[in-house]
Design a protein around this motif. Structure first.
Motif, PDB file in Angstrom:
ATOM      1  N   ARG A 122      11.495 150.269  39.151  1.00 39.99           N
ATOM      2  CA  ARG A 122      10.837 149.739  40.346  1.00 39.99           C
ATOM      3  C   ARG A 122       9.311 149.748  40.226  1.00 39.99           C
ATOM      4  NH1 ARG A 122      15.109 148.286  40.785  1.00 39.99           N
ATOM      5  NH2 ARG A 122      13.850 146.488  40.197  1.00 39.99           N
ATOM      6  N   THR A 123       8.754 150.649  39.443  1.00 41.97           N
ATOM      7  CA  THR A 123       7.291 150.663  39.289  1.00 41.97           C
ATOM      8  C   THR A 123       6.772 149.401  38.613  1.00 41.97           C
ATOM      9  OG1 THR A 123       7.381 151.803  37.139  1.00 41.97           O
ATOM     10  CG2 THR A 123       7.280 153.187  39.120  1.00 41.97           C
ATOM     11  N   LEU A 124       7.638 148.722  37.866  1.00 42.19           N
ATOM     12  CA  LEU A 124       7.224 147.513  37.144  1.00 42.19           C
ATOM     13  C   LEU A 124       7.522 146.228  37.911  1.00 42.19           C
ATOM     14  CD1 LEU A 124       8.252 148.380  33.460  1.00 42.19           C
ATOM     15  CD2 LEU A 124       5.997 148.539  34.515  1.00 42.19           C
ATOM     16  N   ASP A 125       7.998 146.339  39.151  1.00 37.28           N
ATOM     17  CA  ASP A 125       8.308 145.139  39.933  1.00 37.28           C
ATOM     18  C   ASP A 125       7.131 144.179  40.072  1.00 37.28           C
ATOM     19  OD1 ASP A 125      11.017 145.375  40.370  1.00 37.28           O
ATOM     20  OD2 ASP A 125      10.801 146.563  42.194  1.00 37.28           O
ATOM     21  N   PRO A 126       5.922 144.654  40.409  1.00 37.40           N
ATOM     22  CA  PRO A 126       4.800 143.704  40.530  1.00 37.40           C
ATOM     23  C   PRO A 126       4.522 142.954  39.223  1.00 37.40           C
ATOM     24  CG  PRO A 126       4.248 145.797  41.554  1.00 37.40           C
ATOM     25  CD  PRO A 126       5.527 146.021  40.818  1.00 37.40           C
ATOM     26  N   PHE A 127       4.556 143.666  38.098  1.00 36.98           N
ATOM     27  CA  PHE A 127       4.334 143.028  36.797  1.00 36.98           C
ATOM     28  C   PHE A 127       5.433 142.023  36.499  1.00 36.98           C
ATOM     29  CE2 PHE A 127       4.257 143.791  31.942  1.00 36.98           C
ATOM     30  CZ  PHE A 127       3.504 142.639  31.757  1.00 36.98           C
ATOM     31  N   SER A 128       6.685 142.399  36.767  1.00 34.32           N
ATOM     32  CA  SER A 128       7.810 141.510  36.510  1.00 34.32           C
ATOM     33  C   SER A 128       7.748 140.274  37.403  1.00 34.32           C
ATOM     34  CB  SER A 128       9.126 142.261  36.731  1.00 34.32           C
ATOM     35  OG  SER A 128      10.235 141.423  36.487  1.00 34.32           O
ATOM     36  N   GLN A 129       7.374 140.454  38.661  1.00 34.53           N
ATOM     37  CA  GLN A 129       7.258 139.311  39.570  1.00 34.53           C
ATOM     38  C   GLN A 129       6.169 138.352  39.108  1.00 34.53           C
ATOM     39  OE1 GLN A 129       9.110 138.329  41.955  1.00 34.53           O
ATOM     40  NE2 GLN A 129      10.328 140.099  42.600  1.00 34.53           N
ATOM     41  N   ALA A 130       5.062 138.908  38.619  1.00 36.33           N
ATOM     42  CA  ALA A 130       3.970 138.060  38.156  1.00 36.33           C
ATOM     43  C   ALA A 130       4.354 137.278  36.909  1.00 36.33           C
ATOM     44  CB  ALA A 130       2.738 138.922  37.875  1.00 36.33           C
ATOM     45  N   LEU A 131       5.115 137.894  36.007  1.00 34.27           N
ATOM     46  CA  LEU A 131       5.463 137.246  34.746  1.00 34.27           C
ATOM     47  C   LEU A 131       6.723 136.407  34.854  1.00 34.27           C
ATOM     48  CD1 LEU A 131       5.059 136.859  31.676  1.00 34.27           C
ATOM     49  CD2 LEU A 131       6.385 138.960  31.330  1.00 34.27           C
ATOM     50  N   ALA A 135      12.578 140.483  40.122  1.00 38.45           N
ATOM     51  CA  ALA A 135      12.404 141.929  40.078  1.00 38.45           C
ATOM     52  C   ALA A 135      12.689 142.467  38.680  1.00 38.45           C
ATOM     53  CB  ALA A 135      13.318 142.599  41.107  1.00 38.45           C
ATOM     54  N   ALA A 136      12.128 143.613  38.400  1.00 35.78           N
ATOM     55  CA  ALA A 136      12.335 144.249  37.100  1.00 35.78           C
ATOM     56  C   ALA A 136      13.753 144.784  36.984  1.00 35.78           C
ATOM     57  CB  ALA A 136      11.327 145.382  36.903  1.00 35.78           C
ATOM     58  N   ASP A 137      14.234 144.904  35.772  1.00 34.71           N
ATOM     59  CA  ASP A 137      15.516 145.536  35.490  1.00 34.71           C
ATOM     60  C   ASP A 137      15.335 146.463  34.296  1.00 34.71           C
ATOM     61  OD1 ASP A 137      15.359 143.829  33.313  1.00 34.71           O
ATOM     62  OD2 ASP A 137      16.799 142.400  34.118  1.00 34.71           O
ATOM     63  N   GLN A 138      16.423 147.075  33.846  1.00 34.65           N
ATOM     64  CA  GLN A 138      16.300 148.041  32.757  1.00 34.65           C
ATOM     65  C   GLN A 138      15.785 147.403  31.472  1.00 34.65           C
ATOM     66  OE1 GLN A 138      20.334 147.601  33.334  1.00 34.65           O
ATOM     67  NE2 GLN A 138      20.925 148.586  31.396  1.00 34.65           N
ATOM     68  N   TRP A 139      16.126 146.111  31.256  1.00 31.87           N
ATOM     69  CA  TRP A 139      15.714 145.450  30.018  1.00 31.87           C
ATOM     70  C   TRP A 139      14.250 145.059  30.054  1.00 31.87           C
ATOM     71  CZ3 TRP A 139      19.058 147.185  27.100  1.00 31.87           C
ATOM     72  CH2 TRP A 139      20.392 147.260  27.461  1.00 31.87           C
ATOM     73  N   PHE A 140      13.720 144.810  31.242  1.00 31.32           N
ATOM     74  CA  PHE A 140      12.281 144.548  31.335  1.00 31.32           C
ATOM     75  C   PHE A 140      11.504 145.834  31.089  1.00 31.32           C
ATOM     76  CE2 PHE A 140       8.258 143.982  33.637  1.00 31.32           C
ATOM     77  CZ  PHE A 140       7.806 142.832  33.019  1.00 31.32           C
ATOM     78  N   PRO A 186       9.974 134.742  26.737  1.00 35.23           N
ATOM     79  CA  PRO A 186      11.221 134.847  27.505  1.00 35.23           C
ATOM     80  C   PRO A 186      10.975 135.068  28.993  1.00 35.23           C
ATOM     81  CG  PRO A 186      11.391 136.122  25.489  1.00 35.23           C
ATOM     82  CD  PRO A 186       9.957 135.707  25.609  1.00 35.23           C
ATOM     83  N   GLY A 187       9.936 135.850  29.326  1.00 41.84           N
ATOM     84  CA  GLY A 187       9.621 136.066  30.731  1.00 41.84           C
ATOM     85  C   GLY A 187       9.152 134.797  31.411  1.00 41.84           C
ATOM     86  N   LEU A 188       8.311 134.020  30.717  1.00 41.68           N
ATOM     87  CA  LEU A 188       7.838 132.756  31.288  1.00 41.68           C
ATOM     88  C   LEU A 188       8.977 131.758  31.461  1.00 41.68           C
ATOM     89  CD1 LEU A 188       4.483 132.351  29.330  1.00 41.68           C
ATOM     90  CD2 LEU A 188       4.761 132.892  31.757  1.00 41.68           C
ATOM     91  N   LEU A 189       9.933 131.768  30.546  1.00 37.81           N
ATOM     92  CA  LEU A 189      11.098 130.888  30.694  1.00 37.81           C
ATOM     93  C   LEU A 189      11.860 131.219  31.978  1.00 37.81           C
ATOM     94  CD1 LEU A 189      12.414 130.794  27.007  1.00 37.81           C
ATOM     95  CD2 LEU A 189      11.496 128.866  28.308  1.00 37.81           C
ATOM     96  N   LEU A 190      12.016 132.504  32.256  1.00 39.99           N
ATOM     97  CA  LEU A 190      12.690 132.899  33.502  1.00 39.99           C
ATOM     98  C   LEU A 190      11.871 132.465  34.719  1.00 39.99           C
ATOM     99  CD1 LEU A 190      14.011 136.488  32.688  1.00 39.99           C
ATOM    100  CD2 LEU A 190      15.350 134.410  32.974  1.00 39.99           C
ATOM    101  N   ALA A 191      10.544 132.545  34.616  1.00 45.17           N
ATOM    102  CA  ALA A 191       9.695 132.142  35.733  1.00 45.17           C
ATOM    103  C   ALA A 191       9.888 130.668  36.070  1.00 45.17           C
ATOM    104  CB  ALA A 191       8.228 132.418  35.404  1.00 45.17           C
ATOM    105  N   PHE A 192      10.189 129.852  35.053  1.00 45.74           N
ATOM    106  CA  PHE A 192      10.434 128.425  35.268  1.00 45.74           C
ATOM    107  C   PHE A 192      11.926 128.115  35.407  1.00 45.74           C
ATOM    108  CE2 PHE A 192       6.203 128.358  33.348  1.00 45.74           C
ATOM    109  CZ  PHE A 192       5.547 127.477  34.193  1.00 45.74           C
ATOM    110  N   GLN A 193      12.697 129.183  35.703  1.00 42.49           N
ATOM    111  CA  GLN A 193      14.145 129.063  35.956  1.00 42.49           C
ATOM    112  C   GLN A 193      14.876 128.441  34.766  1.00 42.49           C
ATOM    113  OE1 GLN A 193      14.467 126.965  39.703  1.00 42.49           O
ATOM    114  NE2 GLN A 193      13.963 128.797  40.881  1.00 42.49           N
ATOM    115  N   GLN A 194      14.489 128.889  33.595  1.00 44.59           N
ATOM    116  CA  GLN A 194      15.145 128.472  32.369  1.00 44.59           C
ATOM    117  C   GLN A 194      15.848 129.683  31.746  1.00 44.59           C
ATOM    118  OE1 GLN A 194      15.380 125.349  31.321  1.00 44.59           O
ATOM    119  NE2 GLN A 194      14.082 124.606  32.995  1.00 44.59           N
TER     120      GLN A 194
END
Length: 451
Positions: A122-131, A135-140, A186-194
């Motif tokens: 949960r501490t990484l949620d802001p970073f995960s949301q930005a990238l 929300a963050a998960d264990q793999w992020f 990979p994070g940017l791909l998720l941001a663009f719903q890919q």
């Protein structure tokens, strides 16, 4: 005499210099960072836990880089191996065992008890949301820690091996591919719903990328998904043989692969621990090629089952793929592959279990132009080359005889050449003619011609 051949003889070597105040301060910062990380893991208050996480990352990063600069950046350039078998951290002492247990425990929790990491995630949620816009998960969390380890210890390697252009470029390459292709993209791909896709991992290492279920799922995502399938097939079945023919397996194992990137950076302090015995080599051959055969057969069976030619086969292969993912994808590559760094060396997974390494190794040994040439007349049998070989190759034995090193397991990291004080070893992509001819024979032929 090689240090690895007789650890007891290494005890007679002079120990490294005692830590200076700046070095102690840097190590203290790292220790405080780890304590802050522990606090973040058990703090139920989200804001306080996030503050502890940021403090932990800052302290660990700053302390690691400051320590690396103090130890490797200020002194004379060159490979220094003093005291490796005298330190509890690098000689399978108490610190090494504790480190191994912590790493192993982290992987066990990550794979099977992720709920225990919820506060950290949960501490990484802001970073995960930005990238990634999710929300963050264990793999992020894992990807963040993994990438940070490669970058920080990559900085250490850049200082330690700054005298070698090859090592500098190779280290920068694995840092680039880990950060760019295995984390940000990979994070940017998720941001663009890919689909989350790792362009630097290929079958059979990323085994499911050529499984029918994954292929079908990607194709349904439109043009980009089709390109991902094409990219995976092209890199696995066409580009890999071609690139390995010209450059050996080093183009991937030592320059691109994230597993190799972690081994070459975070695992660098443990490279001398790899077993050089013939028994270890026998187990290496038995295990790694068995894993390769299993994943090839499993991939074929999955496609046969998906085709409908054998209706009962699909119900059988699905549990087999899950069993492979558990035993090889999780336990071997993660828990053992990284957790055993401080005890068995940094390339346990690459040496004994990686099917991609086995595939590349077969190509390298039988079809590649790559080799390491040696000049036996110049070898002084210091054993530095064998000591730094993380793949368990007793390089000194080849160097003494002036024989070229053509081994399936060699990842072409070039550390043997970097550590050699006499320039005996050279990495070459020469013509296949005379590939197995030793330098002493070449020298003898030259003398006959001159006479």
């Amino acid at each position: 005499m090689s240090v690895t051949a007789s650890p007891s003889l290494a005890l007679a070597q002079p120990a490294g210099p005692a830590p200076v105040p700046l070095e102690k301060a840097a190590l203290t910062a790292v220790a405080l960072g780890l304590l802050a990380l522990l606090a973040a893991a058990f703090d139920a208050d989200p804001a306080r836990a996030r503050l502890s996480m940021y403090a932990a990352l800052a302290l660990v990063s700053g302390g690691t880089l400051a320590w690396s600069w103090q130890v490797f950046g200020r002194g004379p350039a060159g490979v220094r191996q003093h005291g490796l078998w005298q330190r509890a951290s690098t000689a399978r002492g108490a610190i090494a065992w504790v480190t191994g247990l912590v790493l192993t425990g982290f992987y066990v929790v990550l794979y099977w008890f992720p709920g225990l990491l919820e506060n950290l995630i949960r501490t990484l949620d802001p970073f995960s949301q930005a990238l990634r816009h999710k929300a963050a998960d264990q793999w992020f969390l894992y990807g963040t820690f993994y990438t940070l380890a490669v970058l920080l210890m990559g900085g250490r390697a850049l200082w330690k091996y700054r005298h070698s252009p090859y090592q500098r470029i190779r280290t920068a390459s694995v840092m680039f591919f880990q950060l760019g292709f295995a984390f940000l993209l990979p994070g940017l791909l998720l941001a663009f719903q890919q689909p989350e896709y790792y362009f630097s991992y290929f079958w059979p290492l990323k085994y499911d990328y050529l499984f029918p279920g994954t292929v079908s799922s990607l194709v349904q995502n439109g043009g980009l998904g089709v390109f991902m399938v094409f990219w995976g097939g092209l890199m696995s079945l066409v580009a890999t043989p071609v690139l390995t023919y010209f450059f050996g397996k080093r183009w991937y194992c030592s320059w691109v692969c994230g597993c190799g990137g972690l081994a070459e950076t975070a695992g660098d302090p443990y490279r001398h621990l790899s077993d050089k015995s013939r028994l270890a080599w026998k187990w290496e051959v038995r295990i790694i090629y068995t894993v390769l055969v299993v994943i090839v057969l499993l991939t074929v069976l999955l496609w046969v089952g998906a085709s409908g030619a054998v209706p009962a086969l699909e119900a059988t292969t699905q549990p087999l793929s899950k069993a492979y993912g558990f035993a090889i994808g999780a336990v071997f590559s993660g828990v053992i592959g990284v957790g055993f760094y401080p005890l068995m060396g940094s390339r346990v997974w690459c040496r004994f279990g990686c099917p991609m390494a086995a595939y590349l190794g077969l190509l390298q040994k039988h079809f590649s132009r790559f080799r390491i040439t040696t000049n036996g007349a110049q070898c002084i049998s210091c054993g530095n080359c064998s000591n730094v070989c993380e793949m368990g190759i007793d390089v000194k034995q080849y160097a003494q005889r002036g024989e070229p090193i053509i081994r399936a397991s060699c990842v072409g990291c070039g550390m043997c050449s970097t550590a050699c004080p006499r320039g005996v070893l050279n990495l070459e992509n020469g013509p296949r003619e005379g590939r197995y001819q030793g330098s002493q024979l070449i020298h003898a032929d030259s003398l006959r011609i001159l006479s």
